[in-house]
Write an enzyme that holds these catalytic residues in place. Structure first.
Site, mmCIF file in Angstrom:
data_model
loop_
_atom_site.group_PDB
_atom_site.id
_atom_site.type_symbol
_atom_site.label_atom_id
_atom_site.label_comp_id
_atom_site.label_asym_id
_atom_site.label_seq_id
_atom_site.Cartn_x
_atom_site.Cartn_y
_atom_site.Cartn_z
ATOM 1 N N CYS A 50 -1.222 -0.879 4.030
ATOM 2 C CA CYS A 50 -0.197 -0.609 3.024
ATOM 3 C C CYS A 50 -0.675 -1.156 1.676
ATOM 4 O O CYS A 50 -1.102 -2.312 1.578
ATOM 5 C CB CYS A 50 1.097 -1.293 3.444
ATOM 6 S SG CYS A 50 2.397 -1.179 2.196
ATOM 7 N N CYS A 53 1.899 -4.242 0.687
ATOM 8 C CA CYS A 53 1.959 -5.544 1.359
ATOM 9 C C CYS A 53 0.732 -5.850 2.209
ATOM 10 O O CYS A 53 0.623 -6.940 2.758
ATOM 11 C CB CYS A 53 3.218 -5.631 2.218
ATOM 12 S SG CYS A 53 3.184 -4.596 3.688
ATOM 13 N N CYS A 96 6.368 2.062 5.241
ATOM 14 C CA CYS A 96 5.758 0.885 5.844
ATOM 15 C C CYS A 96 6.884 0.055 6.476
ATOM 16 O O CYS A 96 7.848 -0.304 5.799
ATOM 17 C CB CYS A 96 5.045 0.073 4.764
ATOM 18 S SG CYS A 96 4.561 -1.582 5.304
ATOM 19 N N CYS A 99 7.344 -3.626 4.652
ATOM 20 C CA CYS A 99 7.899 -3.823 3.301
ATOM 21 C C CYS A 99 8.797 -2.680 2.851
ATOM 22 O O CYS A 99 9.386 -2.751 1.770
ATOM 23 C CB CYS A 99 6.773 -4.029 2.284
ATOM 24 S SG CYS A 99 5.869 -2.526 1.851
ATOM 25 N N CYS A 121 1.852 12.915 6.366
ATOM 26 C CA CYS A 121 1.366 13.332 5.053
ATOM 27 C C CYS A 121 1.594 12.158 4.102
ATOM 28 O O CYS A 121 2.728 11.878 3.725
ATOM 29 C CB CYS A 121 2.136 14.582 4.625
ATOM 30 S SG CYS A 121 1.582 15.266 3.077
HETATM 31 ZN ZN LIG Z 1 3.999 -2.442 3.241
#
Ligand SMILES: [Zn+2]
Length: 139
Positions: A50, A53, A96, A99, A121
């Site tokens: 991510c 984070c 995610c 976060c 996607c």
């Molecule tokens: Zn994240």
């Protein structure tokens, strides 16, 4: 791996650590222009974390060339991705799990020859590639 929803920050903190484009996409659910993303045609061996984070989200082994103009994965790492009905009433948003950062959308049953027949996607801006040779050394 960070637990579900464990990384919470007020908007001004995200604004301070993210680029304006990352903030627009991760926190305001924007979309990068088609076929412009850094990882659209990128197939190296490693892990995608991510961009907000740093939590690992996708393995390069699950990335495939969908031709849609954005990076495509057929499967996220276990527990790394949350799904929500999109406000548009048609699509399914993916975020995610740690976060809540917006990644993109997941589509099913499009007929791609992958183990899941799903296409995550994902905006290149929402993820950060870590090459395989350093992904374990940094632990
Ligand atoms: Zn994240």
């Amino acid at each position: 791996m960070a637990a579900n929803g464990s990384i919470q920050k007020p908007e001004e903190e995200w604004r301070a650590i993210l680029s304006p484009e990352q903030f627009r996409i991760l926190r305001q659910k924007g979309t990068e222009p088609k076929s412009t993303g850094e990882y659209d045609k990128f197939f190296r061996d490693g892990i995608y974390n991510c961009a907000g984070c740093g939590t690992p989200l996708y393995k390069s082994t699950t990335k495939f060339n969908s031709g849609c103009g954005w990076p495509a994965f057929y499967e996220g790492l276990p527990g790394a991705i949350n799904r929500f009905p999109d406000p548009d009433g048609r699509r399914t948003e993916i975020t995610c799990a740690a976060c809540g950062g917006h990644l993109g959308h997941v589509f099913k049953g499009e007929g791609f020859a992958t183990p899941t027949d799903e296409r995550h996607c994902v905006n290149s801006v929402s993820i950060k590639f870590l090459p395989a040779e350093t992904s374990t050394a940094s632990q």
